[in-house]
Structures are given as structure tokens and as C-alpha cells.
Design a protein around this motif. Structure first.
Motif, PDB file in Angstrom:
ATOM      1  N   ASP A 111      25.452  29.493  34.080  1.00 21.75           N
ATOM      2  CA  ASP A 111      24.864  30.099  32.887  1.00 21.75           C
ATOM      3  C   ASP A 111      24.756  31.610  33.036  1.00 21.75           C
ATOM      4  O   ASP A 111      25.071  32.376  32.117  1.00 21.75           O
ATOM      5  CB  ASP A 111      23.486  29.483  32.645  1.00 21.75           C
ATOM      6  N   GLN A 170      30.813  26.598  33.111  1.00 23.90           N
ATOM      7  CA  GLN A 170      29.460  26.201  32.707  1.00 23.90           C
ATOM      8  C   GLN A 170      29.458  24.791  32.135  1.00 23.90           C
ATOM      9  O   GLN A 170      28.560  23.987  32.435  1.00 23.90           O
ATOM     10  CB  GLN A 170      28.924  27.191  31.682  1.00 23.90           C
ATOM     11  N   ALA A 171      30.467  24.461  31.314  1.00 25.43           N
ATOM     12  CA  ALA A 171      30.547  23.112  30.754  1.00 25.43           C
ATOM     13  C   ALA A 171      30.743  22.078  31.854  1.00 25.43           C
ATOM     14  O   ALA A 171      30.124  20.996  31.830  1.00 25.43           O
ATOM     15  CB  ALA A 171      31.700  23.048  29.748  1.00 25.43           C
ATOM     16  N   THR A 194      28.192  33.260  32.808  1.00 25.72           N
ATOM     17  CA  THR A 194      28.646  33.332  31.420  1.00 25.72           C
ATOM     18  C   THR A 194      27.983  34.494  30.695  1.00 25.72           C
ATOM     19  O   THR A 194      28.637  35.229  29.942  1.00 25.72           O
ATOM     20  CB  THR A 194      28.335  32.009  30.692  1.00 25.72           C
ATOM     21  N   SER A 238      30.137  37.654  29.148  1.00 32.53           N
ATOM     22  CA  SER A 238      30.076  37.960  27.716  1.00 32.53           C
ATOM     23  C   SER A 238      29.389  39.301  27.480  1.00 32.53           C
ATOM     24  O   SER A 238      29.796  40.076  26.606  1.00 32.53           O
ATOM     25  CB  SER A 238      29.350  36.844  26.965  1.00 32.53           C
ATOM     26  N   GLN A 281      34.479  31.308  32.240  1.00 31.49           N
ATOM     27  CA  GLN A 281      33.079  31.086  32.601  1.00 31.49           C
ATOM     28  C   GLN A 281      32.452  29.978  31.753  1.00 31.49           C
ATOM     29  O   GLN A 281      31.652  29.182  32.244  1.00 31.49           O
ATOM     30  CB  GLN A 281      32.280  32.380  32.437  1.00 31.49           C
ATOM     31  N   ILE A 282      32.845  29.907  30.479  1.00 30.14           N
ATOM     32  CA  ILE A 282      32.312  28.841  29.625  1.00 30.14           C
ATOM     33  C   ILE A 282      32.795  27.481  30.116  1.00 30.14           C
ATOM     34  O   ILE A 282      32.032  26.498  30.133  1.00 30.14           O
ATOM     35  CB  ILE A 282      32.715  29.085  28.159  1.00 30.14           C
ATOM     36  N   ASN A 283      34.040  27.392  30.514  1.00 31.26           N
ATOM     37  CA  ASN A 283      34.561  26.122  31.037  1.00 31.26           C
ATOM     38  C   ASN A 283      33.840  25.709  32.322  1.00 31.26           C
ATOM     39  O   ASN A 283      33.524  24.534  32.523  1.00 31.26           O
ATOM     40  CB  ASN A 283      36.063  26.247  31.291  1.00 31.26           C
ATOM     41  N   ILE A 317      35.830  35.220  29.501  1.00 31.57           N
ATOM     42  CA  ILE A 317      34.691  34.489  28.929  1.00 31.57           C
ATOM     43  C   ILE A 317      34.984  32.997  28.872  1.00 31.57           C
ATOM     44  O   ILE A 317      34.126  32.165  29.202  1.00 31.57           O
ATOM     45  CB  ILE A 317      34.367  35.041  27.528  1.00 31.57           C
ATOM     46  N   ALA A 318      36.197  32.638  28.462  1.00 25.97           N
ATOM     47  CA  ALA A 318      36.556  31.219  28.370  1.00 25.97           C
ATOM     48  C   ALA A 318      36.473  30.543  29.732  1.00 25.97           C
ATOM     49  O   ALA A 318      36.024  29.390  29.849  1.00 25.97           O
ATOM     50  CB  ALA A 318      37.957  31.072  27.782  1.00 25.97           C
TER      51      ALA A 318
END
Length: 572
Positions: free
Chosen positions: A186, A223-224, A189, A193, A219-221, A216-217
Motif C-alpha cells: 500500500d 498490492q492486489a 503504491t 502514484s 505497484q497496484i498489481n 503505478i500499474a
């Protein structure tokens, strides 16, 4: 952790009140099964349905009493949790403001600490107080009630529960690791961003949209993925606890009939055991597992992360006292990093009470940095900034905060009355003082128009124009005892006439006035002008600088004083 526990300890009375109401809530857990069992043995099974109904009514009355206790617990929870949250937010904010590495650049991770980690601690603390209270009071009451009502069944209940708790305990280290991975994902991310959002113009200028999106993508992946892993771990935990809660009921169904047939148990005692298991023990067991694996884990991970990432606030606080109200700057140099070109280079300057200095130069050249150096918010890389003979950042904070006032371009108004906003920095000020300050900065028509000192202001001065908000912010500082006032483009939303009135009002206080100029007319009103152009700053009167500074001359030529709206200083 010590700070967290000490904050809770400071509200010991609130915690004790919660425990007191919890005892009231635990009464139905202790007597509930016993009353239901008595309704069977002494009422319906004994041929006296009225007695059975009365026992059930007594059980219902106890449930109402318990609900009242639970209601009071939730009603008083905020008196313990909210002060703790405020203390943590203050701790993080103070640490960020006092740490140079956080102060020099926008820090999205610090925002994540406040908006995510502190809120996790707040919610988790509330959950622990609720669930731990239920475990401590409700479960113990139910188990004691079960032991006194159906002692022959107690081991059928205890053994499966203990086995489930042991297995659950072995899973906790893995749960903690996965929870920490989710927290770190988190933060990463937020950092990725935040870096892109604060540099959008650079991203566009370099044609790096695809790379920024990819960062960003990614880090989001991650995080998911971390969140899904936590969810799988929690589902396994839930399965173990469900089996631990279901096994006692299954054993009860298997072993109770022979015990009833042999006369060791009554039918009412078996029903009482079912009530204890289904109404109290089983829910408390699930609550314990849910609290430990999610709430407590999140609480411990968030506190650990705050300890690791939040800057320390126990820095050495200045204790020196200035001997006078003069500023002396000698060979001051400051850069945003060791490898960057200094934005202030070799600046020497003396400021005495009665001085009125205007600081001019292209935008981004370091004028606001000059304001931060004068207020002690930043220390120079080389040279010295002395206030009354003492390094300004070493002056006792209480003295420095009362002697030096910085009014930035951003206007900070708060929800409350005009009086409350104006007395924020001078709580001793009378209404006469406030009205006088408002008159001096030219805000009296505004004050009369909005309804006087008792008029209510919305958040951020909602309902006021940007210029009106600036006038109130200026009056708030005017009413203080500050002997040094720094206007960092604090009149940028005022018209030239209003700006001139404000500057004259502050100059007439006979303290030190430093104006970070938004318009070049400010330089004409000042006693001296400091020109910043990226090299060694130039200092002199308006007439002197016209002869010696090509940049100052160009700025003056570009400025047409006959225009109603003057041309702001050009971008660098």
C-alpha cells in the motif's frame, strides 16, 4: 508501541468504564443457559408451563440488560479511541515537519501513514477493546456458567476449543508476514502514484506517460496480489476456527443422550449447554479469531510500520533566547540536495526593527526558501542565520513562534467564527484589538458585510473570495505581538491598492517587514530590495539596483505601473 500504550494509559478511566459496562453485558452470558435449563427442568418438563414461561421471560430481561451494557460500551468507545488517534496524527505530522528529508519534497508515504496506518490503529484499537472485552467477560462468564450447570460436558467443550486455538496460534506468524506485505504494498503504491502526480508536467514533457503508467500499474498489481494472499490466509484461519466451534456441538449431540439416559444430566442441562455454546462461547471464539488474525495483526503491523517510517520527534529543541529583535545573515547558502545548484548563495544581510525589505526575482528562484530560512523552518547548508544573536532554529520555539510570523500565499481559515479565526495566534486579543487589526489591513467592509466577529466561517473560508480570505489571514497576524512579519506572496489575490494598504499597515508597526514580492510595486514601497537571480543575491535601494542590476532593470521595464492589474513577476 510505548507511545501508543502511554496514550491509552492516559485514558485509564475510560477503559475502566468500558470494563464496568462490560460486566453488565456479561450477566446474560452467565445466567442465560441456567435460566433456559431451569425453564425446561422446573417448568415445561415438570408440567408447569407458567414457571417455564417465567424463566424464559427472566432470560429475555437479562438479554435487555446485556444489550444496555453493550450500548454503553459502544457509546463510550470514542472517549478512548479518538484522543489516541489525534495523538498519533500529531506525532506523525510533527515528525514529518521536523525531519528535513520529509520537508524538502512532497512525501506521499507520510500521507499514507496518516490516512491509512493511523486509521488502521484507530479502528483496530476499537476492535480490540470491543472483542477483547467480549472474550474476557462474556466467554469466561459462559464457561463458568456451563461448568456449574453441566459439569459432565465441560471437557467436550474445552478440548476442541483449545486444539483450535493452538492450531490458530501456529498460523499467526504467517498471517503477520502477509499482513505486513500488504501494508508495504500500500505504501509503495502511494509513493509511486504520488511521485507521478507531483511531476505530471515533467512526465508530459519527457513523453514518459507509458513508463509512469507502468510504474503505478506494477505497484497496484503487487498490492492486489498481497491483498489476495491475506484473504486466502484469513479464509484458512476462518476454517480452523469454524471447526473448533462446530466440534463441541457435534460432541454434545453424540455424548449427551447417554448421559441423560443414565441420569447424570437433565434435559434442561443439555439445553443450557447448547445455549452457552451457541449464544456465547462460539460467537466469542469467532470474534477472538477474527480480532487476532485481522484486527490485532493489522494493529501490530501498523504500529511497527509507524515506528519504522515516522520520523522521530525527540530532536534537540532549541533553548536559546534572542537578545534583541535583529536578524543577521552571513554567507548563507542553501540547496535542496548536496548535488543540486544552491537556490540561495552567499547571502549576507542585516535586518533591524523598522526595516522594510522586498525580495524580488523570477518565480522558482528561491524567494520562499529565503522565508523558510528566516523563520528557522530550514537550516542553511553554510553560513548562519542569527536572530538576536542566536541561530534562529535554536531559539526557544515559544519565543520564536511569538516573535516571527510567516503569512504564506495559501490561506488557512478554519470552521468557526471570525473571532475564533482572528484570535488563533493571539487568544488574549480583545474585540477592540480585532476590529482595529481588521481596519488597519482594510478588511472592515468585509467584516461588516459578513456579519461581524460572530459570523460563522466554513472550512477553508468557504463562501469568501480568495482575496477576502487573505485579508482575514493578514488581520490574524496583525493582531499578534510578532516583531518580524514575512509576507510570502500573502497579498497575491488583492488588488494593487489593497496590497499597498496592507504593506503600509505592517510597515507602520516598526518591526521588521519582509515582503516576498508578487508585484514590483512592493519594491517601490520598501526601504531596501533584495534581488535573487540564481547567483549571489544583490541588495540595495530601488534607485541603486536600477543602476547596478540588469535583471532588476528588465523587471521594472516589463512592469507598467499604469495598468490596473500589474504584471506578476515572470517565470524563470
Amino acid at each position: 508501541m510505548r507511545f501508543y500504550l502511554s496514550t491509552l494509559a492516559g485514558h485509564r478511566r475510560g477503559v475502566l468504564v468500558l470494563l464496568g459496562w462490560s460486566l453488565l453485558e456479561g450477566i446474560p452470558a452467565f445466567f442465560g443457559g441456567r435460566f433456559v435449563g431451569s425453564a425446561v427442568d422446573k417448568g415445561f418438563a415438570a408440567g408447569d408451563p407458567l414457571a417455564g414461561v417465567l424463566w424464559l421471560l427472566a432470560f429475555a430481561a437479562l438479554a435487555v440488560v446485556g444489550a444496555l451494557g453493550q450500548r454503553q460500551v459502544f457509546a463510550r468507545l470514542g472517549s478512548v479511541v479518538e484522543p489516541m488517534r489525534d495523538a498519533l496524527v500529531a506525532r506523525v505530522v510533527n515528525g514529518v515537519l521536523n525531519d528535513p528529508s520529509h520537508r524538502r519534497t512532497p512525501d506521499a508515504s507520510a500521507v499514507a501513514m496518516i490516512t491509512r496506518h493511523v486509521e488502521v490503529v484507530r479502528d483496530a484499537t476499537a476492535g480490540v477493546l470491543v472483542q477483547a472485552r467480549a472474550l474476557l467477560v462474556t466467554t469466561l462468564a459462559a464457561l463458568i456458567g456451563l461448568a456449574t450447570t453441566a459439569a459432565a460436558l465441560i471437557w467436550l467443550v474445552v478440548l476442541p476449543i483449545v486444539a483450535a486455538l493452538v492450531l490458530f496460534g501456529l498460523m499467526l506468524p504467517s498471517l503477520a508476514k502477509r499482513q505486513r506485505d500488504a501494508v508495504m504494498a500500500d505504501e509503495h503504491t502511494a509513493e509511486a502514484s504520488g511521485a507521478v502526480l507531483t511531476g505530471l508536467r515533467d512526465v508530459a514533457a519527457c513523453g514518459a506517460a507509458a513508463e509512469a503508467y507502468g510504474d503505478i500499474a506494477k505497484q497496484i498489481n503487487l498490492q492486489a496480489k498481497a491483498t489476495v494472499t491475506v484473504a486466502w490466509a484469513n479464509s484458512l484461519r476462518a476454517t480452523v476456527i469454524a471447526l473448533g466451534g462446530f466440534a463441541p456441538i457435534a460432541l454434545l449431540v453424540a455424548f449427551a443422550p447417554p448421559l441423560v439416559a443414565s441420569g447424570q444430566l437433565t434435559k434442561g442441562a443439555v439445553l443450557a449447554a447448547v445455549v452457552y455454546l451457541t449464544n456465547s462461547v462460539n460467537p466469542a471464539l469467532h470474534g477472538l479469531a477474527r480480532t487476532t488474525s485481522t484486527v490485532v495483526m493489522r494493529l501490530m503491523v501498523a504500529l511497527k510500520r509507524l515506528q519504522e517510517a515516522a520520523p522521530r520527534t525527540d530532536r534537540d529543541v532549541g533553548t536559546e533566547t534572542p537578545s534583541n529583535g535583529e536578524f543577521v545573515l552571513r554567507d548563507v547558502t542553501f540547496g535542496w540536495s548536496p548535488d543540486a545548484e544552491p537556490v540561495v548563495r552567499g547571502l549576507s544581510l542585516d535586518l533591524r526593527p523598522g526595516d522594510h525589505l522586498a525580495v524580488v526575482g523570477p518565480s522558482g528562484i528561491g524567494k520562499s526558501t529565503m522565508a523558510s530560512l528566516l523563520t528557522g523552518l530550514m537550516a542553511p547548508d553554510d553560513g548562519s542565520v542569527l536572530f538576536g544573536g542566536a541561530p534562529v532554529d535554536r531559539v526557544t520555539p515559544a519565543v520564536r513562534h511569538h516573535a516571527i510570523a510567516l503569512i504564506p500565499q495559501e490561506t488557512y481559515l478554519f470552521t468557526g467564527t471570525v473571532r475564533e479565526n482572528l484570535t488563533l495566534l493571539a487568544p488574549w486579543a480583545t474585540d477592540e484589538d480585532l476590529v482595529d487589526a481588521v481596519k488597519k489591513v482594510g478588511a472592515k467592509p468585509l467584516l461588516d458585510g459578513i456579519g461581524g466577529l460572530d459570523a460563522a466561517l466554513g472550512h477553508g473560508g468557504e463562501g469568501l473570495s480568495a482575496g477576502e480570505a487573505q485579508l482575514l489571514a493578514l488581520a490574524r497576524v496583525y493582531v499578534t505581538s510578532a516583531s518580524v512579519v514575512i509576507l510570502d506572496e500573502a497579498t497575491s489575490h488583492l488588488d494593487p491598492a489593497a496590497e499597498a494598504r496592507v504593506e503600509r499597515a505592517f510597515a507602520e508597526r516598526n518591526g521588521i517587514l519582509v515582503v516576498i514580492a508578487h508585484r514590483l510595486s512592493s519594491a517601490l514601497r520598501a526601504n531596501r530590495v533584495l534581488v535573487m537571480d540564481g547567483g549571489r543575491p544583490l541588495l540595495g535601494t530601488h534607485e541603486h539596483l536600477l543602476k547596478t542590476s540588469p535583471l532588476y532593470g528588465q523587471l521594472m521595464l516589463a512592469w507598467d505601473p499604469t495598468h490596473r492589474e500589474e504584471t506578476p513577476l515572470p517565470k524563470r
